[in-house]
Each structure stands twice: as C-alpha cells, then as structure tokens.
Design a protein around this motif. Structure first.
Motif, PDB file in Angstrom:
ATOM      1  N   ILE A  39      53.562  55.363  45.759  1.00 22.91           N
ATOM      2  CA  ILE A  39      53.930  54.465  46.851  1.00 22.91           C
ATOM      3  C   ILE A  39      55.090  53.610  46.357  1.00 22.91           C
ATOM      4  CG2 ILE A  39      52.163  52.781  46.155  1.00 22.91           C
ATOM      5  CD1 ILE A  39      51.889  52.035  49.155  1.00 22.91           C
ATOM      6  N   SER A  40      56.041  53.349  47.233  1.00 16.28           N
ATOM      7  CA  SER A  40      57.168  52.505  46.830  1.00 16.28           C
ATOM      8  C   SER A  40      56.659  51.091  46.569  1.00 16.28           C
ATOM      9  CB  SER A  40      58.250  52.490  47.911  1.00 16.28           C
ATOM     10  OG  SER A  40      57.833  51.704  49.013  1.00 16.28           O
ATOM     11  N   GLY A  41      57.343  50.381  45.697  1.00 18.39           N
ATOM     12  CA  GLY A  41      56.957  49.012  45.388  1.00 18.39           C
ATOM     13  C   GLY A  41      56.945  48.124  46.613  1.00 18.39           C
ATOM     14  N   ARG A  42      57.914  48.318  47.492  1.00 18.01           N
ATOM     15  CA  ARG A  42      57.978  47.500  48.714  1.00 18.01           C
ATOM     16  C   ARG A  42      56.807  47.785  49.646  1.00 18.01           C
ATOM     17  NH1 ARG A  42      64.452  47.567  50.020  1.00 18.01           N
ATOM     18  NH2 ARG A  42      65.032  46.399  48.160  1.00 18.01           N
ATOM     19  N   ALA A  43      56.463  49.056  49.812  1.00 18.23           N
ATOM     20  CA  ALA A  43      55.325  49.411  50.668  1.00 18.23           C
ATOM     21  C   ALA A  43      54.021  48.880  50.067  1.00 18.23           C
ATOM     22  CB  ALA A  43      55.259  50.919  50.860  1.00 18.23           C
ATOM     23  N   TYR A  44      53.912  48.952  48.757  1.00 11.53           N
ATOM     24  CA  TYR A  44      52.732  48.432  48.058  1.00 11.53           C
ATOM     25  C   TYR A  44      52.592  46.930  48.297  1.00 11.53           C
ATOM     26  CZ  TYR A  44      49.626  47.366  44.079  1.00 11.53           C
ATOM     27  OH  TYR A  44      48.592  46.933  43.287  1.00 11.53           O
ATOM     28  N   GLN A  45      53.685  46.194  48.103  1.00  9.44           N
ATOM     29  CA  GLN A  45      53.653  44.742  48.289  1.00  9.44           C
ATOM     30  C   GLN A  45      53.358  44.370  49.740  1.00  9.44           C
ATOM     31  OE1 GLN A  45      57.411  43.434  46.741  1.00  9.44           O
ATOM     32  NE2 GLN A  45      56.724  43.557  44.612  1.00  9.44           N
ATOM     33  N   THR A  46      53.928  45.103  50.685  1.00  7.25           N
ATOM     34  CA  THR A  46      53.678  44.833  52.098  1.00  7.25           C
ATOM     35  C   THR A  46      52.212  45.050  52.439  1.00  7.25           C
ATOM     36  OG1 THR A  46      55.940  45.416  52.696  1.00  7.25           O
ATOM     37  CG2 THR A  46      54.302  45.481  54.457  1.00  7.25           C
ATOM     38  N   ALA A  47      51.653  46.157  51.972  1.00  8.65           N
ATOM     39  CA  ALA A  47      50.234  46.428  52.228  1.00  8.65           C
ATOM     40  C   ALA A  47      49.353  45.369  51.578  1.00  8.65           C
ATOM     41  CB  ALA A  47      49.867  47.821  51.714  1.00  8.65           C
ATOM     42  N   GLN A  48      49.697  44.975  50.363  1.00 13.46           N
ATOM     43  CA  GLN A  48      48.919  43.975  49.644  1.00 13.46           C
ATOM     44  C   GLN A  48      48.935  42.631  50.382  1.00 13.46           C
ATOM     45  OE1 GLN A  48      50.427  42.968  45.719  1.00 13.46           O
ATOM     46  NE2 GLN A  48      48.353  42.839  44.933  1.00 13.46           N
ATOM     47  N   GLN A  49      50.087  42.252  50.921  1.00  8.79           N
ATOM     48  CA  GLN A  49      50.215  40.979  51.624  1.00  8.79           C
ATOM     49  C   GLN A  49      49.591  41.014  53.018  1.00  8.79           C
ATOM     50  OE1 GLN A  49      54.437  40.344  51.478  1.00  8.79           O
ATOM     51  NE2 GLN A  49      54.414  39.756  49.318  1.00  8.79           N
ATOM     52  N   THR A  50      49.570  42.199  53.637  1.00  8.50           N
ATOM     53  CA  THR A  50      49.092  42.326  55.005  1.00  8.50           C
ATOM     54  C   THR A  50      47.580  42.506  55.087  1.00  8.50           C
ATOM     55  OG1 THR A  50      51.191  43.342  55.606  1.00  8.50           O
ATOM     56  CG2 THR A  50      49.383  43.634  57.142  1.00  8.50           C
ATOM     57  N   LEU A  51      47.039  43.302  54.190  1.00  9.65           N
ATOM     58  CA  LEU A  51      45.611  43.611  54.211  1.00  9.65           C
ATOM     59  C   LEU A  51      44.836  42.621  53.350  1.00  9.65           C
ATOM     60  CD1 LEU A  51      45.947  47.460  53.616  1.00  9.65           C
ATOM     61  CD2 LEU A  51      45.575  46.315  55.803  1.00  9.65           C
ATOM     62  N   GLY A  52      43.579  42.426  53.668  1.00 12.11           N
ATOM     63  CA  GLY A  52      42.714  41.653  52.782  1.00 12.11           C
ATOM     64  C   GLY A  52      42.442  42.457  51.521  1.00 12.11           C
ATOM     65  N   ILE A  53      41.884  41.824  50.510  1.00 16.15           N
ATOM     66  CA  ILE A  53      41.658  42.501  49.221  1.00 16.15           C
ATOM     67  C   ILE A  53      40.786  43.739  49.396  1.00 16.15           C
ATOM     68  CG2 ILE A  53      40.494  42.267  47.004  1.00 16.15           C
ATOM     69  CD1 ILE A  53      41.924  39.834  46.532  1.00 16.15           C
ATOM     70  N   ARG A  54      39.715  43.624  50.117  1.00 17.19           N
ATOM     71  CA  ARG A  54      38.810  44.758  50.295  1.00 17.19           C
ATOM     72  C   ARG A  54      39.506  45.902  51.028  1.00 17.19           C
ATOM     73  NH1 ARG A  54      33.022  43.312  52.423  1.00 17.19           N
ATOM     74  NH2 ARG A  54      33.122  42.144  50.495  1.00 17.19           N
ATOM     75  N   ASP A  55      40.217  45.578  52.110  1.00 16.35           N
ATOM     76  CA  ASP A  55      40.931  46.613  52.862  1.00 16.35           C
ATOM     77  C   ASP A  55      42.061  47.225  52.046  1.00 16.35           C
ATOM     78  OD1 ASP A  55      39.301  46.317  55.060  1.00 16.35           O
ATOM     79  OD2 ASP A  55      40.663  44.928  56.087  1.00 16.35           O
ATOM     80  N   PHE A  56      42.726  46.409  51.248  1.00 18.56           N
ATOM     81  CA  PHE A  56      43.811  46.908  50.408  1.00 18.56           C
ATOM     82  C   PHE A  56      43.288  47.913  49.385  1.00 18.56           C
ATOM     83  CE2 PHE A  56      46.587  46.264  46.591  1.00 18.56           C
ATOM     84  CZ  PHE A  56      47.708  46.898  47.097  1.00 18.56           C
ATOM     85  N   ARG A  57      42.202  47.582  48.722  1.00 16.34           N
ATOM     86  CA  ARG A  57      41.608  48.509  47.743  1.00 16.34           C
ATOM     87  C   ARG A  57      41.118  49.785  48.433  1.00 16.34           C
ATOM     88  NH1 ARG A  57      38.714  44.078  43.921  1.00 16.34           N
ATOM     89  NH2 ARG A  57      40.639  43.400  42.919  1.00 16.34           N
TER      90      ARG A  57
END
Length: 107
Positions: free
Chosen positions: A50-68
C-alpha cells in the motif's frame, strides 16, 4: 528498460518496523490492483503493498479496530515510504507486469 530486481522500502504493517523487500521481477506471476494498493503474486508467496499516502489516509480515517481489520482483510504486508526510489521501483514493477501481461486491476 526495467532492471531484473527492485527494492521496496517502507514499514511492515504488522510489526510497524522499517522493512525492505527486494524482488526479482522474473518471479512475478500476477500483479493486481494499482499504485495505491496492490498484491504481487510471486513464485513462492504473495506480497500486499500500500502506498504511504493511502496507508496514512486509512489510518486517519478509520478507527484503530477498523484500520487493523482493513490491513488484515486486504492482506497487506508493506506500507511504502513516499520516496523517489519507491515511486521508480513501483513504476518499473507495473511496466514489467504490463509488458508481460501479468497486470490486472481486479482484486
């Protein structure tokens, strides 16, 4: 012309530690996805990137549980660092896959 190997650097999404993966392009069997999220089926394993930008966007958008959950369900291994070398390596990867008819956008 692409080189015979490429090196991708970033963060292992499981351990959150820096990671480096060197791939031999001739071991590539299938590339699915795009430059933001892709799965590489290699001769002996599958690598999800996953690109770093997509990773950071998902991390910031989703809660911790949803992100994992997202990371697990997407079967991701490496979050790429946003560097010129990684961008060049990913471009070479897609060029090689396209040239050899190994690339599909369908997951």
């Amino acid at each position: 012309m692409p080189t015979s190997t490429i090196t991708l650097t970033g963060t292992n999404v499981r351990s959150r530690r820096p990671d480096r993966v060197t791939l031999t392009l001739t071991n590539l069997r299938l590339l699915t996805g795009d430059q933001q999220l892709a799965h590489l089926t290699l001769q002996d394993h599958v690598l999800g990137i996953i690109s770093g930008r997509a990773y950071q966007t998902a991390q910031q958008t989703l809660g911790i549980r949803d992100f994992r959950y997202f990371l697990d369900e997407a079967n991701l291994t490496l979050a790429l660092s946003d560097t010129a070398r990684n961008r060049q390596a990913v471009a070479e990867l897609f060029t090689f896959a396209n040239k050899h008819h190994l690339w599909t956008t369908k997951h």
